[in-house]
Design a protein around this motif. Structure first.
Motif, PDB file in Angstrom:
ATOM      1  N   ARG A 150      77.527  61.764  11.796  1.00 35.78           N
ATOM      2  CA  ARG A 150      77.574  61.991  10.358  1.00 35.78           C
ATOM      3  C   ARG A 150      76.686  63.173   9.996  1.00 35.78           C
ATOM      4  O   ARG A 150      75.642  63.404  10.614  1.00 35.78           O
ATOM      5  CB  ARG A 150      77.115  60.739   9.599  1.00 35.78           C
ATOM      6  N   LYS A 151      77.095  63.900   8.979  1.00 29.42           N
ATOM      7  CA  LYS A 151      76.328  65.054   8.519  1.00 29.42           C
ATOM      8  C   LYS A 151      75.489  64.663   7.311  1.00 29.42           C
ATOM      9  O   LYS A 151      75.957  63.970   6.405  1.00 29.42           O
ATOM     10  CB  LYS A 151      77.260  66.217   8.150  1.00 29.42           C
ATOM     11  N   VAL A 152      74.239  65.116   7.310  1.00 26.51           N
ATOM     12  CA  VAL A 152      73.315  64.826   6.217  1.00 26.51           C
ATOM     13  C   VAL A 152      73.061  66.115   5.441  1.00 26.51           C
ATOM     14  O   VAL A 152      72.772  67.162   6.036  1.00 26.51           O
ATOM     15  CB  VAL A 152      71.983  64.262   6.748  1.00 26.51           C
ATOM     16  N   ASP A 153      73.186  66.054   4.125  1.00 22.82           N
ATOM     17  CA  ASP A 153      72.884  67.204   3.281  1.00 22.82           C
ATOM     18  C   ASP A 153      71.386  67.476   3.338  1.00 22.82           C
ATOM     19  O   ASP A 153      70.574  66.626   2.956  1.00 22.82           O
ATOM     20  CB  ASP A 153      73.323  66.919   1.842  1.00 22.82           C
ATOM     21  N   ALA A 154      71.021  68.661   3.809  1.00 26.69           N
ATOM     22  CA  ALA A 154      69.607  68.980   4.025  1.00 26.69           C
ATOM     23  C   ALA A 154      68.813  69.009   2.719  1.00 26.69           C
ATOM     24  O   ALA A 154      67.625  68.686   2.698  1.00 26.69           O
ATOM     25  CB  ALA A 154      69.484  70.314   4.744  1.00 26.69           C
ATOM     26  N   SER A 155      69.458  69.388   1.626  1.00 25.99           N
ATOM     27  CA  SER A 155      68.734  69.533   0.357  1.00 25.99           C
ATOM     28  C   SER A 155      68.491  68.200  -0.340  1.00 25.99           C
ATOM     29  O   SER A 155      67.481  68.018  -1.022  1.00 25.99           O
ATOM     30  CB  SER A 155      69.499  70.473  -0.579  1.00 25.99           C
TER      31      SER A 155
END
Length: 206
Positions: A149-154
């Motif tokens: 899964r990808k996590v939004d860095a901001s």
């Protein structure tokens, strides 16, 4: 880990590489993919147009310029969803360079990948693609690529399942890895239709 060239050496990286994979919905769900690097540059794309996207027996992986890198095709007849990969745009009579099938080893969930030009080169795919959590292992049981899964860095928020990461270890062919993602996606789609979202379950060989 030594370099693994199966499809295209241009996509073998010296350092670990993280690609963002976006499932696109042009007309129907699961119609295609676009794949970007960490700088937002297009790396791969998959375009498909059809009335039933869950019944595709052949999918083509292209580079950013539309050049065909790899064709993955469901082998027929095949009781247990054996898929084969062909360099470029597949032509009649062309021999495959790899195959993917359900693992038949008791107690192991996943798929087995055989590379034909090197009989000793084999990979195992384990995990749950529906949850975007899979690992590709080489014959030495070393992780060579991961789907996660990808996590939004901001915002530190986990993004939806239509956006995920394909993380490549140094020396592993990224075009080959993306071809495996296409096969996993197709098999997962069939599982979804037949059984609901499930983990990859081993069956007997074809």
């Amino acid at each position: 880990m030594k370099a693994c060239l199966v499809v295209d050496g241009d996509y073998i990286y010296e350092e670990e590489k993280h690609l963002t994979v976006l499932k696109t919905s042009l007309f129907f769900a699961n119609d295609g993919f676009t794949v970007y690097d960490c700088k937002g540059q297009l790396v791969f794309r998959v375009d498909s147009y059809g009335p039933d996207p869950r019944d595709k027996s052949e999918v083509v992986l292209m580079d950013a310029h539309g050049r065909c890198l790899l064709t993955v095709r469901k082998k027929r007849p095949s009781l247990h969803q054996r898929w084969e990969g062909f360099l470029g745009e597949r032509s009649e009579g062309q021999k495959p360079i790899f195959s993917v099938k359900r693992s038949s080893i008791i107690g192991r969930c996943g798929m087995t990948v055989e590379v034909f030009k090197n009989p000793d080169e084999e990979y195992q795919i384990e995990g749950n693609f529906g949850q975007r959590s899979c690992t590709i292992f080489n014959a030495a049981k070393e992780s060579v690529a991961e789907i996660k899964r990808k996590v939004d860095a901001s915002t530190n928020v986990v993004l939806g399942k239509d956006v995920f990461l394909l993380s490549l270890k140094p020396g592993f062919d990224g075009a080959f890895a993306m071809g495996l993602v296409l096969v996993i996606d197709q098999i997962n789609g069939d599982d979804y239709v037949q059984n609901g979202e499930t983990e990859m379950i081993p069956t007997t060989e074809d």
